[in-house]
Scaffold this motif. Structure first.
Motif, PDB file in Angstrom:
ATOM      1  N   GLU A   1      11.305   4.528  -2.841  1.00 18.06           N
ATOM      2  CA  GLU A   1      10.275   5.500  -3.174  1.00 18.06           C
ATOM      3  C   GLU A   1       9.762   5.403  -4.600  1.00 18.06           C
ATOM      4  OE1 GLU A   1      13.291   9.234  -4.187  1.00 18.06           O
ATOM      5  OE2 GLU A   1      12.080   9.247  -2.370  1.00 18.06           O
ATOM      6  N   THR A   2      10.526   4.783  -5.493  1.00 13.13           N
ATOM      7  CA  THR A   2      10.064   4.636  -6.883  1.00 13.13           C
ATOM      8  C   THR A   2       9.264   3.357  -7.104  1.00 13.13           C
ATOM      9  OG1 THR A   2      12.181   3.593  -7.466  1.00 13.13           O
ATOM     10  CG2 THR A   2      11.991   5.981  -7.809  1.00 13.13           C
ATOM     11  N   THR A   3       9.066   2.573  -6.048  1.00 10.89           N
ATOM     12  CA  THR A   3       8.330   1.317  -6.179  1.00 10.89           C
ATOM     13  C   THR A   3       6.863   1.577  -6.495  1.00 10.89           C
ATOM     14  OG1 THR A   3       9.787   0.255  -4.565  1.00 10.89           O
ATOM     15  CG2 THR A   3       7.684  -0.828  -5.015  1.00 10.89           C
ATOM     16  N   GLU A   4       6.322   0.823  -7.437  1.00  9.41           N
ATOM     17  CA  GLU A   4       4.892   0.872  -7.728  1.00  9.41           C
ATOM     18  C   GLU A   4       4.237  -0.317  -7.040  1.00  9.41           C
ATOM     19  OE1 GLU A   4       3.559   1.884 -11.685  1.00  9.41           O
ATOM     20  OE2 GLU A   4       5.608   2.387 -12.270  1.00  9.41           O
ATOM     21  N   ILE A   5       3.119  -0.061  -6.386  1.00 12.09           N
ATOM     22  CA  ILE A   5       2.462  -1.112  -5.612  1.00 12.09           C
ATOM     23  C   ILE A   5       1.402  -1.811  -6.457  1.00 12.09           C
ATOM     24  CG2 ILE A   5       2.873   0.022  -3.406  1.00 12.09           C
ATOM     25  CD1 ILE A   5      -0.148   0.879  -3.552  1.00 12.09           C
ATOM     26  N   PRO A   6       1.146  -3.097  -6.184  1.00 11.05           N
ATOM     27  CA  PRO A   6       0.058  -3.781  -6.893  1.00 11.05           C
ATOM     28  C   PRO A   6      -1.293  -3.338  -6.348  1.00 11.05           C
ATOM     29  CG  PRO A   6       1.029  -5.253  -5.267  1.00 11.05           C
ATOM     30  CD  PRO A   6       1.877  -4.003  -5.277  1.00 11.05           C
ATOM     31  N   TYR A   7      -2.267  -3.234  -7.226  1.00  9.82           N
ATOM     32  CA  TYR A   7      -3.620  -2.881  -6.814  1.00  9.82           C
ATOM     33  C   TYR A   7      -4.491  -4.120  -6.615  1.00  9.82           C
ATOM     34  CZ  TYR A   7      -2.467   1.965  -7.520  1.00  9.82           C
ATOM     35  OH  TYR A   7      -1.882   3.203  -7.404  1.00  9.82           O
TER      36      TYR A   7
ATOM     37  N   VAL B   1       3.647  -4.576  11.082  1.00 10.92           N
ATOM     38  CA  VAL B   1       4.567  -3.436  11.087  1.00 10.92           C
ATOM     39  C   VAL B   1       4.896  -3.044   9.654  1.00 10.92           C
ATOM     40  CG1 VAL B   1       6.828  -2.584  11.782  1.00 10.92           C
ATOM     41  CG2 VAL B   1       5.551  -4.124  13.295  1.00 10.92           C
ATOM     42  N   ALA B   2       4.568  -1.817   9.291  1.00  3.93           N
ATOM     43  CA  ALA B   2       4.808  -1.342   7.932  1.00  3.93           C
ATOM     44  C   ALA B   2       6.294  -1.132   7.682  1.00  3.93           C
ATOM     45  CB  ALA B   2       4.041  -0.048   7.692  1.00  3.93           C
ATOM     46  N   LYS B   3       6.732  -1.538   6.477  1.00  3.95           N
ATOM     47  CA  LYS B   3       8.126  -1.355   6.073  1.00  3.95           C
ATOM     48  C   LYS B   3       8.161  -0.501   4.805  1.00  3.95           C
ATOM     49  CE  LYS B   3       9.327  -5.974   7.799  1.00  3.95           C
ATOM     50  NZ  LYS B   3       9.867  -7.320   7.431  1.00  3.95           N
ATOM     51  N   PRO B   4       8.900   0.615   4.825  1.00  5.06           N
ATOM     52  CA  PRO B   4       8.991   1.442   3.619  1.00  5.06           C
ATOM     53  C   PRO B   4       9.693   0.700   2.491  1.00  5.06           C
ATOM     54  CG  PRO B   4       9.856   2.596   5.561  1.00  5.06           C
ATOM     55  CD  PRO B   4       9.663   1.172   5.952  1.00  5.06           C
ATOM     56  N   LEU B   5       9.210   0.882   1.290  1.00  4.59           N
ATOM     57  CA  LEU B   5       9.851   0.348   0.093  1.00  4.59           C
ATOM     58  C   LEU B   5      10.559   1.494  -0.623  1.00  4.59           C
ATOM     59  CD1 LEU B   5       6.890  -1.874  -1.188  1.00  4.59           C
ATOM     60  CD2 LEU B   5       8.951  -2.653  -0.004  1.00  4.59           C
TER      61      LEU B   5
ATOM     62  N   GLY C   1       0.813  -1.202   0.000  1.00  5.80           N
ATOM     63  CA  GLY C   1       0.000   0.000   0.000  1.00  5.80           C
ATOM     64  C   GLY C   1       0.845   1.249   0.000  1.00  5.80           C
ATOM     65  N   LEU C   2       0.198   2.376   0.349  1.00  2.00           N
ATOM     66  CA  LEU C   2       0.843   3.684   0.369  1.00  2.00           C
ATOM     67  C   LEU C   2       0.626   4.349   1.715  1.00  2.00           C
ATOM     68  CD1 LEU C   2      -0.283   5.014  -3.129  1.00  2.00           C
ATOM     69  CD2 LEU C   2       2.018   4.246  -2.512  1.00  2.00           C
ATOM     70  N   ALA C   3       1.649   5.037   2.205  1.00  3.53           N
ATOM     71  CA  ALA C   3       1.561   5.780   3.452  1.00  3.53           C
ATOM     72  C   ALA C   3       1.649   7.265   3.154  1.00  3.53           C
ATOM     73  CB  ALA C   3       2.690   5.371   4.400  1.00  3.53           C
ATOM     74  N   GLY C   4       0.791   8.058   3.813  1.00  7.99           N
ATOM     75  CA  GLY C   4       0.824   9.494   3.611  1.00  7.99           C
ATOM     76  C   GLY C   4      -0.533  10.051   3.258  1.00  7.99           C
ATOM     77  N   ASP C   5      -0.542  11.297   2.855  1.00  8.64           N
ATOM     78  CA  ASP C   5      -1.764  12.036   2.558  1.00  8.64           C
ATOM     79  C   ASP C   5      -2.197  11.787   1.127  1.00  8.64           C
ATOM     80  OD1 ASP C   5      -3.805  13.824   2.289  1.00  8.64           O
ATOM     81  OD2 ASP C   5      -2.637  15.608   2.775  1.00  8.64           O
TER      82      ASP C   5
ATOM     83  N   PRO D   1       5.568   4.112  -0.640  1.00 11.53           N
ATOM     84  CA  PRO D   1       5.107   2.729  -0.817  1.00 11.53           C
ATOM     85  C   PRO D   1       5.577   1.876   0.356  1.00 11.53           C
ATOM     86  CG  PRO D   1       6.947   3.185  -2.292  1.00 11.53           C
ATOM     87  CD  PRO D   1       6.587   4.496  -1.640  1.00 11.53           C
ATOM     88  N   VAL D   2       4.701   0.989   0.813  1.00  8.80           N
ATOM     89  CA  VAL D   2       5.026   0.153   1.974  1.00  8.80           C
ATOM     90  C   VAL D   2       4.589  -1.285   1.744  1.00  8.80           C
ATOM     91  CG1 VAL D   2       4.832   2.071   3.614  1.00  8.80           C
ATOM     92  CG2 VAL D   2       2.824   0.663   3.121  1.00  8.80           C
ATOM     93  N   SER D   3       5.206  -2.175   2.509  1.00 12.68           N
ATOM     94  CA  SER D   3       4.720  -3.552   2.621  1.00 12.68           C
ATOM     95  C   SER D   3       4.440  -3.817   4.092  1.00 12.68           C
ATOM     96  CB  SER D   3       5.747  -4.556   2.092  1.00 12.68           C
ATOM     97  OG  SER D   3       6.919  -4.541   2.885  1.00 12.68           O
TER      98      SER D   3
END
Length: 476
Positions: free
Chosen positions: A443-449, A437-441, A415-419, A428-430
């Protein structure tokens, strides 16, 4: 008391289930029939470069584009994680064609007969941004059989001697259909009693599509049967108004919230029309009935709980705790109400308003299940339906809001963290279901929908205006 991000927002925000449609022609340039398949087959070879999370192979997969969709408007597609299928619309001169492909290979499994959407209303035609003009594809799940449904907002007229009527038009196609020229299992039109899309909601569920506005609802079933003028449900033996903001057409009847006083009031209860009620299924740590003392009116009692979303055969409910100082969440079995998992935090309600969605907002993003059905995500929450444990990845002081869009069979969610306003970059996070516990990925990572059939589904514009649906193979 963290009540919330979900309280009282539903009449003011836009939603995921917006009716969006465009101009132009073309689509995925698919020249192959349902017998073709494999990576790169039938004109769907992988062209885009997606910086996916490590669990997905950015060099293996397939994609389609929709150059007919207005600039930056949502790609009309839906995913059956359970069966591993991806359905999407293509626009042809004869009408819209629903195509269904195997997620793992890109093989074309079925293609519908062209479907004609209703004409655009004057208001829709006047929009320069293309919003509210593209039909939408949704998954109808939670029953014995899954369907992909196309629905669109527009107008129809009997003939040139009659004035047009504003409608929601829908057509249903079995998810397990095969071959070309697939006919719908049913279709129907819901005439709008009030002109315009204000407070108009469209809810998908096992029972079909429920179109609700201003206290009245019409249900279009997958076989095309139309039930008109539903205004009341019976919850716990008591009549209640159909909740315009959250009513799910379940397999055994409508699931709705009970009446409550004021938009932001707690409780009200929920349940199946004529079936089980939330008072019978309160999770540990909460009271089935809320007792309140009022200086003017004295003490009062009302059922606890509000349903805030649904996915497959599961509901998500929020509950006020014993001390009335916090909110917890629970996943319930849709058929029985049985508690399947809990988390000690709020869950934002899903909106189903027809206006265009904001970019991956927590209210506009529906709950998602893993393909094996063991995990469920909604907002910043992840639930393990095997162990009954749930975690709030965005809970805590100064924590950024997280919107989880998909979860895999290993319990890893993305998913995504932030506003979601777009004013600041989102991270982007996993999130693993074992810890929450969220882990940052990067910043250029695209997340699956979505995740289905050993593949991740991505939506990208690949540095241009045309929307691309990209499906990448999982590495494992």
């Amino acid at each position: 008391m963290r009540i919330s991000r979900s309280a009282g927002f539903v009449l003011l925000t836009g939603a995921l289930v917006g009716a969006l449609s465009g101009c132009g022609s073309g689509g995925d340039a698919d020249n192959g029939g349902p017998e073709g398949g494999g990576n790169g087959a039938s004109g769907v070879s992988l062209q885009s470069k997606v910086k996916a999370p490590a669990a997905f192979d950015s060099t293996k997969g397939w994609e389609v584009k929709a150059d007919w969709v207005p600039d930056r408007q949502p790609f009309p597609y839906a995913v059956s994680a359970k069966s591993g299928k991806v359905a999407y619309l293509d626009k042809t001169p004869q009408g819209y064609v629903l195509k269904v492909r195997e997620a793992s290979s890109g093989k074309l499994l079925s293609a519908s007969k062209p479907w004609k959407a209703p004409d655009l209303t004057k208001q829709q035609r006047s929009r320069k941004d293309g919003k509210l003009t593209v039909p939408r594809v949704v998954l109808i799940s939670g029953g014995d059989r899954e369907y992909f449904a196309i629905w669109a907002h527009g107008e129809k007229r009997k003939d040139q001697l009659h004035e047009p009527k504003e409608v929601i038009s829908a057509a249903f196609y079995p998810a397990d259909a095969s071959g070309e020229g697939v006919a719908p299992s049913g279709s129907g039109d819901v005439e709008m009693s009030v002109t315009g899309s204000l407070n108009l909601n469209v809810f998908p569920g096992a029972g079909g599509l429920l179109v609700s506005t201003y206290g009245n609802a019409d249900l279009v079933a997958p076989d095309g049967k139309l039930t008109k003028g539903i205004s009341k449900v019976k919850l716990g033996g008591q009549p209640a108004d159909v909740d315009d903001a959250m009513t799910v057409p379940g397999p055994n009847g409508l699931v709705s919230n009970g009446d409550r006083e004021g938009e932001s009031a707690e409780g009200g209860g929920f349940g199946v029309d004529g079936g089980w009620h939330s008072q019978q299924v309160a999770p540990p740590g909460v009271d089935a009935v809320l007792e309140e003392d009022d200086v003017v009116n004295g003490s009062s009692k009302k059922p606890n709980g509000r349903v805030v979303g649904a996915a497959g055969s599961h509901l998500i409910g929020t509950w006020v705790t014993h001390d009335h100082k916090d909110v917890s969440s629970a996943v319930h079995d849709l058929r029985t109400g049985k508690v399947e998992a809990t988390a000690s935090c709020d869950t934002a309600a899903t909106t189903y308003h027809v206006t265009a969605p904001k970019p991956v907002g927590e209210e506009e993003t529906a709950p998602a299940l893993s393909p094996n059905g063991n995990y469920l995500v909604k907002g910043g929450n992840i639930f393990d339906l095997k162990t009954g444990k749930g975690f709030c990845a965005d809970n805590g002081e100064d924590a950024k809001d997280i919107v989880l869009t998909a979860v895999g069979d290993d319990g890893t969610a993305y998913g995504l963290a932030g506003d979601a306003s777009g004013h600041t970059p989102r991270i982007p996070v996993s999130v693993p279901a074992t810890t929450g516990v969220a882990k940052p990925l990067p910043e250029t990572t695209e997340i699956p929908y979505a995740i289905a059939g050993g593949a991740g589904v991505f939506i990208t514009y690949a540095g241009q205006d045309t929307a691309h649906l990209v499906v990448l193979s999982s590495r494992s």
